[in-house]
Write a protein that holds these residues in place. Structure first.
Motif, short mmCIF file in Angstrom:
data_model
loop_
_atom_site.label_atom_id
_atom_site.label_comp_id
_atom_site.label_asym_id
_atom_site.label_seq_id
_atom_site.Cartn_x
_atom_site.Cartn_y
_atom_site.Cartn_z
N PHE A 87 14.39 -4.86 -4.27
CA PHE A 87 13.61 -4.53 -3.08
C PHE A 87 12.61 -5.64 -2.77
N GLU A 88 12.32 -5.77 -1.49
CA GLU A 88 11.28 -6.71 -1.05
C GLU A 88 9.96 -5.96 -1.08
N VAL A 89 8.96 -6.57 -1.70
CA VAL A 89 7.64 -5.95 -1.82
C VAL A 89 6.60 -6.93 -1.30
N SER A 90 5.71 -6.45 -0.45
CA SER A 90 4.65 -7.31 0.04
C SER A 90 3.33 -6.90 -0.59
N GLU A 91 2.51 -7.89 -0.88
CA GLU A 91 1.20 -7.67 -1.48
C GLU A 91 0.18 -8.44 -0.65
N PRO A 92 -1.09 -8.08 -0.77
CA PRO A 92 -2.10 -8.87 -0.06
C PRO A 92 -2.15 -10.28 -0.66
N ALA A 93 -2.46 -11.24 0.19
CA ALA A 93 -2.55 -12.63 -0.28
C ALA A 93 -3.72 -12.75 -1.25
N ARG A 94 -3.48 -13.48 -2.32
CA ARG A 94 -4.54 -13.71 -3.30
C ARG A 94 -5.32 -14.95 -2.90
N ARG A 95 -6.62 -14.91 -3.12
CA ARG A 95 -7.44 -16.07 -2.84
C ARG A 95 -7.32 -17.04 -4.00
N VAL A 96 -7.03 -18.28 -3.67
CA VAL A 96 -6.92 -19.31 -4.68
C VAL A 96 -8.15 -20.18 -4.58
N PRO A 97 -8.89 -20.36 -5.67
CA PRO A 97 -10.07 -21.20 -5.60
C PRO A 97 -9.71 -22.63 -5.24
#
Length: 146
Positions: A87-97
């Motif tokens: 399945f395709e799962v979407s997550e919130p974008a993570r902030r990369v320092p």
């Protein structure tokens, strides 16, 4: 704590079918989940609440509904299970320092290591109790039939 390794693609498809029949709000309300639009499962162009589906698919697989707290606690691993099941799962974008010094990007003289893809692993279906058709725990002894 719920583990989601016994949840198969078929269990998820059954949960999706029920979600479609009831509608998202009623489905989440019935099982005690709060809709979480930041984690969605995409199937045939439709979006579903990934946590609620995972909890209900766990009930279909094991006979015990994974509580919203258990799903939230194990969501990172659960999302991986959903991906392994195709399945395709979407997550919130993570902030990369940002790797900056004084407003300019720091550069490295070494080339970046490229990540090699892992060989795909084949999904092994869980063992099923011949009497009640429930997924067997790791012990191999049915919790219901003995």
């Amino acid at each position: 704590m719920a583990t989601f390794s016994s949840v198969s693609r078929q269990h998820l498809l059954q949960a999706i079918s029920e979600y479609d029949e009831r509608g998202g709000e009623e489905f989440c309300e019935l099982y005690g989940f709060t809709p979480a639009p930041e984690h969605t499962l995409v199937h045939e162009g439709r979006r579903y609440d990934a946590g609620a589906l995972l909890g209900v698919a766990h009930r279909i697989a094991t006979g015990r509904l994974a509580s919203p707290d258990e799903v939230a606690h194990g969501l990172a691993g659960g999302l991986g299970i959903l991906r392994k099941r195709g399945f395709e799962v979407s997550e919130p974008a993570r902030r990369v320092p940002s790797a900056t010094r004084g407003g300019t990007r720091a550069s490295s003289s070494r080339p970046r290591a490229t990540r090699t893809p892992r060989a795909s692993t084949r999904e092994v279906p869980p063992a099923i109790c011949p009497t009640c058709s429930m997924a067997l725990p790791a012990t191999g002894i049915c919790d219901f039939c003995g």
